[in-house]
Scaffold this active site. Sequence first.
Site, PDB file in Angstrom:
ATOM      1  N   CYS A  82       0.836  -1.199   0.000  1.00 38.00           N
ATOM      2  CA  CYS A  82       0.000   0.000   0.000  1.00 38.00           C
ATOM      3  C   CYS A  82       0.880   1.263   0.000  1.00 38.00           C
ATOM      4  O   CYS A  82       1.552   1.533  -0.987  1.00 38.00           O
ATOM      5  CB  CYS A  82      -0.988  -0.034   1.154  1.00 38.00           C
ATOM      6  SG  CYS A  82      -2.378   1.128   0.945  1.00 38.00           S
ATOM      7  N   HIS A 197      -3.907  -4.833  -0.139  1.00 40.45           N
ATOM      8  CA  HIS A 197      -3.370  -5.389   1.108  1.00 40.45           C
ATOM      9  C   HIS A 197      -3.370  -6.916   0.998  1.00 40.45           C
ATOM     10  O   HIS A 197      -4.389  -7.557   1.276  1.00 40.45           O
ATOM     11  CB  HIS A 197      -4.223  -4.946   2.298  1.00 40.45           C
ATOM     12  CG  HIS A 197      -4.009  -3.520   2.684  1.00 40.45           C
ATOM     13  ND1 HIS A 197      -3.015  -3.137   3.551  1.00 40.45           N
ATOM     14  CD2 HIS A 197      -4.646  -2.397   2.297  1.00 40.45           C
ATOM     15  CE1 HIS A 197      -3.051  -1.818   3.693  1.00 40.45           C
ATOM     16  NE2 HIS A 197      -4.027  -1.349   2.936  1.00 40.45           N
ATOM     17  N   GLU A 199      -2.061  -8.989   2.966  1.00 43.32           N
ATOM     18  CA  GLU A 199      -2.225  -9.570   4.304  1.00 43.32           C
ATOM     19  C   GLU A 199      -3.692  -9.610   4.729  1.00 43.32           C
ATOM     20  O   GLU A 199      -4.021 -10.259   5.727  1.00 43.32           O
ATOM     21  CB  GLU A 199      -1.383  -8.795   5.323  1.00 43.32           C
ATOM     22  CG  GLU A 199      -1.940  -7.471   5.803  1.00 43.32           C
ATOM     23  CD  GLU A 199      -1.753  -6.311   4.832  1.00 43.32           C
ATOM     24  OE1 GLU A 199      -2.027  -5.161   5.233  1.00 43.32           O
ATOM     25  OE2 GLU A 199      -1.344  -6.538   3.674  1.00 43.32           O
TER      26      GLU A 199
END
Length: 215
Positions: A82, A197, A199
């Site tokens: 990001c 993202h 994750e």
Amino acid sequence: MKRVVSIINCGTGNLLSVKNWLSYVGVVGKVVKESEDVRNAETLILPGVGAFSGGMDGLKKHLLIEPIREFIKTGRPLLGICLGMQMLMEYSEEFVRCEGLGIIPGRVEPVPDTKRDGQLHKIPHIGWSSIHSIMNKKEECNGKFYDSTLDNKNFYFLHSFMVVPSDDAYRVADTYYNGRRICAIIGKDNFFGCQFHPEKSGKNGLKILRNFLAL
């Protein structure tokens, strides 16, 4: 002994979510903010959310800009997430011009506030969007950080600004927001960045992580 991946703390990232992401695949996430820790790392992740200038100020405060540049030159892997991806660029036009790490030629600019047809749409770009590898890079990327098995898979985005590489050799995959083309992955050789993202992107994000750890 478990593999250790160093997570750079520039004061703007969700470090816990990245640590948990790494832990899921049996890797230890070590948060670092000292220049020697960056220089000595085996693998680096640069996460970040928020303003570009705030992220760069955090790197400057801890004298991390040159160590990150030196790290990349050694061929060891680095992943920006990001804002961390955006900071790999030469500069940002967020509020005022702010210099970045200068690893990838190009700039950071606002996501257009209109759809392709000129109608207004919501900013930030938030939610799940599919990504698509650049057509002439399918063969080049297969078996590497990004592979074409991830084409048309959904990833979680949350951003108001986007990177615009001046050299398409650094553009790996794109997404589209109401017809507006947005660079989703940039990189080359040993360094990459994700605008989304990974994750927070479930099994598709884990595929990205495993590919990164295999570099």
